[in-house]
Design a protein around this motif. Sequence first.
Motif, PDB file in Angstrom:
ATOM      1  N   LEU A 113       0.825  -1.204   0.000  1.00 38.32           N
ATOM      2  CA  LEU A 113       0.000   0.000   0.000  1.00 38.32           C
ATOM      3  C   LEU A 113       0.866   1.263   0.000  1.00 38.32           C
ATOM      4  O   LEU A 113       0.550   2.263  -0.669  1.00 38.32           O
ATOM      5  CB  LEU A 113      -0.923  -0.003   1.222  1.00 38.32           C
ATOM      6  CG  LEU A 113      -2.085  -0.993   1.174  1.00 38.32           C
ATOM      7  CD1 LEU A 113      -2.836  -0.992   2.509  1.00 38.32           C
ATOM      8  CD2 LEU A 113      -3.050  -0.648   0.042  1.00 38.32           C
ATOM      9  N   THR A 114       1.958   1.238   0.748  1.00 35.99           N
ATOM     10  CA  THR A 114       2.867   2.389   0.769  1.00 35.99           C
ATOM     11  C   THR A 114       3.493   2.607  -0.602  1.00 35.99           C
ATOM     12  O   THR A 114       3.610   3.756  -1.079  1.00 35.99           O
ATOM     13  CB  THR A 114       3.947   2.167   1.836  1.00 35.99           C
ATOM     14  OG1 THR A 114       3.329   2.011   3.117  1.00 35.99           O
ATOM     15  CG2 THR A 114       4.906   3.361   1.895  1.00 35.99           C
ATOM     16  N   ASN A 115       3.907   1.507  -1.227  1.00 37.50           N
ATOM     17  CA  ASN A 115       4.490   1.638  -2.570  1.00 37.50           C
ATOM     18  C   ASN A 115       3.490   2.218  -3.554  1.00 37.50           C
ATOM     19  O   ASN A 115       3.804   3.119  -4.351  1.00 37.50           O
ATOM     20  CB  ASN A 115       4.982   0.288  -3.063  1.00 37.50           C
ATOM     21  CG  ASN A 115       6.177  -0.200  -2.256  1.00 37.50           C
ATOM     22  OD1 ASN A 115       6.886   0.603  -1.636  1.00 37.50           O
ATOM     23  ND2 ASN A 115       6.408  -1.514  -2.271  1.00 37.50           N
ATOM     24  N   MET A 116       2.261   1.723  -3.528  1.00 34.75           N
ATOM     25  CA  MET A 116       1.239   2.208  -4.439  1.00 34.75           C
ATOM     26  C   MET A 116       0.951   3.685  -4.189  1.00 34.75           C
ATOM     27  O   MET A 116       0.816   4.492  -5.133  1.00 34.75           O
ATOM     28  CB  MET A 116      -0.041   1.380  -4.269  1.00 34.75           C
ATOM     29  CG  MET A 116       0.104  -0.066  -4.726  1.00 34.75           C
ATOM     30  SD  MET A 116      -1.340  -1.065  -4.332  1.00 34.75           S
ATOM     31  CE  MET A 116      -2.543  -0.326  -5.427  1.00 34.75           C
ATOM     32  N   ARG A 117       0.863   4.066  -2.914  1.00 30.05           N
ATOM     33  CA  ARG A 117       0.585   5.469  -2.598  1.00 30.05           C
ATOM     34  C   ARG A 117       1.723   6.369  -3.063  1.00 30.05           C
ATOM     35  O   ARG A 117       1.498   7.466  -3.606  1.00 30.05           O
ATOM     36  CB  ARG A 117       0.364   5.619  -1.097  1.00 30.05           C
ATOM     37  CG  ARG A 117       0.112   7.064  -0.682  1.00 30.05           C
ATOM     38  CD  ARG A 117      -0.102   7.155   0.812  1.00 30.05           C
ATOM     39  NE  ARG A 117      -0.272   8.541   1.222  1.00 30.05           N
ATOM     40  CZ  ARG A 117      -0.452   8.947   2.475  1.00 30.05           C
ATOM     41  NH1 ARG A 117      -0.471   8.022   3.466  1.00 30.05           N
ATOM     42  NH2 ARG A 117      -0.606  10.222   2.773  1.00 30.05           N
ATOM     43  N   SER A 118       2.969   5.902  -2.860  1.00 31.31           N
ATOM     44  CA  SER A 118       4.115   6.718  -3.257  1.00 31.31           C
ATOM     45  C   SER A 118       4.129   6.957  -4.763  1.00 31.31           C
ATOM     46  O   SER A 118       4.341   8.084  -5.247  1.00 31.31           O
ATOM     47  CB  SER A 118       5.414   6.042  -2.811  1.00 31.31           C
ATOM     48  OG  SER A 118       5.459   5.916  -1.409  1.00 31.31           O
ATOM     49  N   TRP A 119       3.921   5.899  -5.555  1.00 30.13           N
ATOM     50  CA  TRP A 119       3.918   6.047  -7.005  1.00 30.13           C
ATOM     51  C   TRP A 119       2.753   6.906  -7.463  1.00 30.13           C
ATOM     52  O   TRP A 119       2.883   7.736  -8.390  1.00 30.13           O
ATOM     53  CB  TRP A 119       3.859   4.694  -7.681  1.00 30.13           C
ATOM     54  CG  TRP A 119       5.147   3.919  -7.593  1.00 30.13           C
ATOM     55  CD1 TRP A 119       5.403   2.807  -6.894  1.00 30.13           C
ATOM     56  CD2 TRP A 119       6.362   4.260  -8.241  1.00 30.13           C
ATOM     57  NE1 TRP A 119       6.681   2.381  -7.029  1.00 30.13           N
ATOM     58  CE2 TRP A 119       7.331   3.286  -7.885  1.00 30.13           C
ATOM     59  CE3 TRP A 119       6.780   5.316  -9.090  1.00 30.13           C
ATOM     60  CZ2 TRP A 119       8.642   3.305  -8.334  1.00 30.13           C
ATOM     61  CZ3 TRP A 119       8.097   5.318  -9.551  1.00 30.13           C
ATOM     62  CH2 TRP A 119       9.014   4.333  -9.176  1.00 30.13           C
ATOM     63  N   GLU A 142       1.238   9.332  -5.724  1.00 30.81           N
ATOM     64  CA  GLU A 142       1.508  10.724  -5.373  1.00 30.81           C
ATOM     65  C   GLU A 142       2.556  11.330  -6.301  1.00 30.81           C
ATOM     66  O   GLU A 142       2.462  12.514  -6.692  1.00 30.81           O
ATOM     67  CB  GLU A 142       1.972  10.813  -3.922  1.00 30.81           C
ATOM     68  CG  GLU A 142       0.860  10.542  -2.905  1.00 30.81           C
ATOM     69  CD  GLU A 142       1.372  10.590  -1.478  1.00 30.81           C
ATOM     70  OE1 GLU A 142       2.607  10.593  -1.305  1.00 30.81           O
ATOM     71  OE2 GLU A 142       0.532  10.606  -0.544  1.00 30.81           O
ATOM     72  N   ALA A 143       3.565  10.522  -6.663  1.00 31.42           N
ATOM     73  CA  ALA A 143       4.583  11.010  -7.591  1.00 31.42           C
ATOM     74  C   ALA A 143       3.973  11.329  -8.947  1.00 31.42           C
ATOM     75  O   ALA A 143       4.302  12.337  -9.597  1.00 31.42           O
ATOM     76  CB  ALA A 143       5.709   9.981  -7.731  1.00 31.42           C
ATOM     77  N   GLY A 144       3.065  10.465  -9.407  1.00 32.35           N
ATOM     78  CA  GLY A 144       2.399  10.732 -10.672  1.00 32.35           C
ATOM     79  C   GLY A 144       1.509  11.956 -10.593  1.00 32.35           C
ATOM     80  O   GLY A 144       1.416  12.745 -11.561  1.00 32.35           O
ATOM     81  N   GLN A 145       0.819  12.119  -9.436  1.00 34.91           N
ATOM     82  CA  GLN A 145      -0.070  13.263  -9.278  1.00 34.91           C
ATOM     83  C   GLN A 145       0.725  14.579  -9.249  1.00 34.91           C
ATOM     84  O   GLN A 145       0.272  15.602  -9.776  1.00 34.91           O
ATOM     85  CB  GLN A 145      -0.882  13.099  -7.993  1.00 34.91           C
ATOM     86  CG  GLN A 145      -1.950  14.174  -7.797  1.00 34.91           C
ATOM     87  CD  GLN A 145      -2.734  13.958  -6.518  1.00 34.91           C
ATOM     88  OE1 GLN A 145      -2.198  13.387  -5.556  1.00 34.91           O
ATOM     89  NE2 GLN A 145      -3.983  14.386  -6.506  1.00 34.91           N
ATOM     90  N   ASP A 146       1.900  14.550  -8.633  1.00 33.51           N
ATOM     91  CA  ASP A 146       2.731  15.761  -8.534  1.00 33.51           C
ATOM     92  C   ASP A 146       3.556  15.998  -9.785  1.00 33.51           C
ATOM     93  O   ASP A 146       4.311  16.979  -9.859  1.00 33.51           O
ATOM     94  CB  ASP A 146       3.653  15.667  -7.318  1.00 33.51           C
ATOM     95  CG  ASP A 146       2.865  15.636  -6.014  1.00 33.51           C
ATOM     96  OD1 ASP A 146       1.699  16.073  -6.012  1.00 33.51           O
ATOM     97  OD2 ASP A 146       3.392  15.143  -4.986  1.00 33.51           O
ATOM     98  N   GLY A 199       2.972   3.321 -19.077  1.00 34.25           N
ATOM     99  CA  GLY A 199       2.816   1.876 -18.907  1.00 34.25           C
ATOM    100  C   GLY A 199       3.680   1.304 -17.815  1.00 34.25           C
ATOM    101  O   GLY A 199       3.291   0.367 -17.118  1.00 34.25           O
ATOM    102  N   ASP A 200       4.871   1.850 -17.636  1.00 38.99           N
ATOM    103  CA  ASP A 200       5.761   1.340 -16.591  1.00 38.99           C
ATOM    104  C   ASP A 200       5.158   1.577 -15.210  1.00 38.99           C
ATOM    105  O   ASP A 200       5.208   0.712 -14.317  1.00 38.99           O
ATOM    106  CB  ASP A 200       7.129   2.014 -16.685  1.00 38.99           C
ATOM    107  CG  ASP A 200       7.881   1.603 -17.950  1.00 38.99           C
ATOM    108  OD1 ASP A 200       7.541   0.531 -18.497  1.00 38.99           O
ATOM    109  OD2 ASP A 200       8.778   2.352 -18.364  1.00 38.99           O
ATOM    110  N   LEU A 201       4.583   2.766 -15.002  1.00 39.97           N
ATOM    111  CA  LEU A 201       3.972   3.054 -13.709  1.00 39.97           C
ATOM    112  C   LEU A 201       2.770   2.145 -13.453  1.00 39.97           C
ATOM    113  O   LEU A 201       2.599   1.617 -12.345  1.00 39.97           O
ATOM    114  CB  LEU A 201       3.525   4.518 -13.657  1.00 39.97           C
ATOM    115  CG  LEU A 201       2.807   4.954 -12.362  1.00 39.97           C
ATOM    116  CD1 LEU A 201       3.717   4.737 -11.149  1.00 39.97           C
ATOM    117  CD2 LEU A 201       2.357   6.404 -12.458  1.00 39.97           C
TER     118      LEU A 201
END
Length: 582
Positions: free
Chosen positions: A379-385, A387-391, A398-400
């Motif tokens: 869940l932490t990994n998913m949230r981090s990716w 948030e990074a995409g949102q920012d 496709g990689d994300l």
Amino acid sequence: MDLVRIRPRWGLFARLLTASMLVAVCAVAATTWLAVTGTSRAIRTQQGQSLRDDTRVYDTLIEYAATHTDWGGVQDLVVDLAERTGRAVTVTTAARTRIAGSEPHVRLPYRPTALLDPLRLDPVLSDAGPIDPRAVGPFLLPARDREKLRVTADRIASCLRGRGVAADVTTLPSGRPAIRPSLADGSVTCAAHLLWKPVPLERLPLAQVNELATDCMKRRGREGVKVNVDFSWSLMGKGPEDSDRAAQECVTEARREQLGSYVSPPVLLFVGDRDGPDTSGFHLSTENVTRIAGAAVLVLAVAAAVTTLVGRRLVRPLRSLIRAAEHPADETVRVPVTTRDEIGRLAAAFNDLTDRRERLEQQRKSLVGDVAHELRTPLTNMRSWLEAGQDGLTPVDGDLLALLLEEAVLLQHIIDDLRDLAAADARTLVLHREPLYVRDLLEQVVSAHRGTADPAGVELRIETAERLEADADRMRLRQMVSNLVCNAIRHTPGGGRVVLRARREGGDLVAEVADSGAGIDPADLGSVFDRFWRADKSRSRQTGGSGLGLAIVRKLAEAHGGSVSVESKPGAGSVFTVRLPQ
């Protein structure tokens, strides 16, 4: 922690029994003392009504009734019996109308001494049978027949004595002679059966008895009965198991019906003390009543004291258990084990239950921590990716999406494993057993893991017979083998191999997954099948997996009624063995 076993000694039942026996001994001792010292005169008075005198009065009057058709001349006999026994004798009808009596004015007791009926003898006062043998009625033989039968009886007795058999001739109340003892040996050669052949006078009454007895048997739905002149009988045919009893009852009733007009009608007999109407009970003085009351109070006091002492000793440990049980659930309380009886064993069991609850609570907390840790990582990994995409720090491409999908799949895998374990713990895991070929199943597992093993340089091999059959849940068996293969691939370096074997051993199916990996430290072998256990203590996921695969294997094997075990040496690989009974 092992359950504490306490060897019983002086159990609760034994203590209560001991206390009860102590009270009973006191009561018996007090009663005996009262009986000896306080009621001597009353006991002597009641002993005056001796059973021997009652029996003599009863037997004499029964003889009169058996040989007379009414009670008209019994007054003189009653007076004579009273003089000889020193008792007051009274004969009345069933309505208590006086027929004869030794005392002119006597108040009758509530209960009569006996019923005077020669056709229904009192078994307490007479052992002659249901009908008095002196009630012969139409079977009374004249002198001529008696003399003839006497000659026959003397001849048979002489014959028996000549053969070494002791035989004496006696005369029955009917006048018919009989040989005593009655022996079967020698009866045929000495023609003893002739002695019991009916004389002409006996044939008609004997035929009447046979007719009445047979009618009685037929009313009961049974075959007839043949009655002999000595009133022995034999069944005419085979009947139910209780036919013998029914035949005896019918013969007795037939004789009563026949003899009813030859004997006196039933009357009541009262035998008592000539000084009073009723001596069947004690008549205690005021002094004796006071002594009895005092002794009773003393016995009650002793019983109360003993019961209070024992009761307090029994209740004290029970109260300790109650206080311990009333503590809040988050507090661990133990009770002292002070006895070795059932209560002591209960206290030990309570302490053992407390220890087990404490261990389970620790396991629960550890499990919650492990589950939270395992779910937090993806869940932490998913949230981090995300948030990074949102920012705008990471392009949403496709990689994300592939990374997010991988973490979601891992999260789903953990949830599925937890669900399987929960179903196994709750015993709601349903198995669908079916016949299957083990090699086909192993080939499916190998095919499914080729995509993981080949890039890692791990060789997968199957060693089993082509037509080896098993009876198991196909999906769950494949899940067990797949978890073991997945675990083996993760812990086998490139160039190594994982071998899948299966065979029959006795009545069991044995499936093995062997690898050439690094092996397991002997100190960790006992924890291999625990949930969330990993050889990698850092929990860095370098070897992947949820830490639940081997725990699921154990639960699925147990659901099949089987087991799983592991053998391993550091540097020599590991062998996981699943054994399922067939």
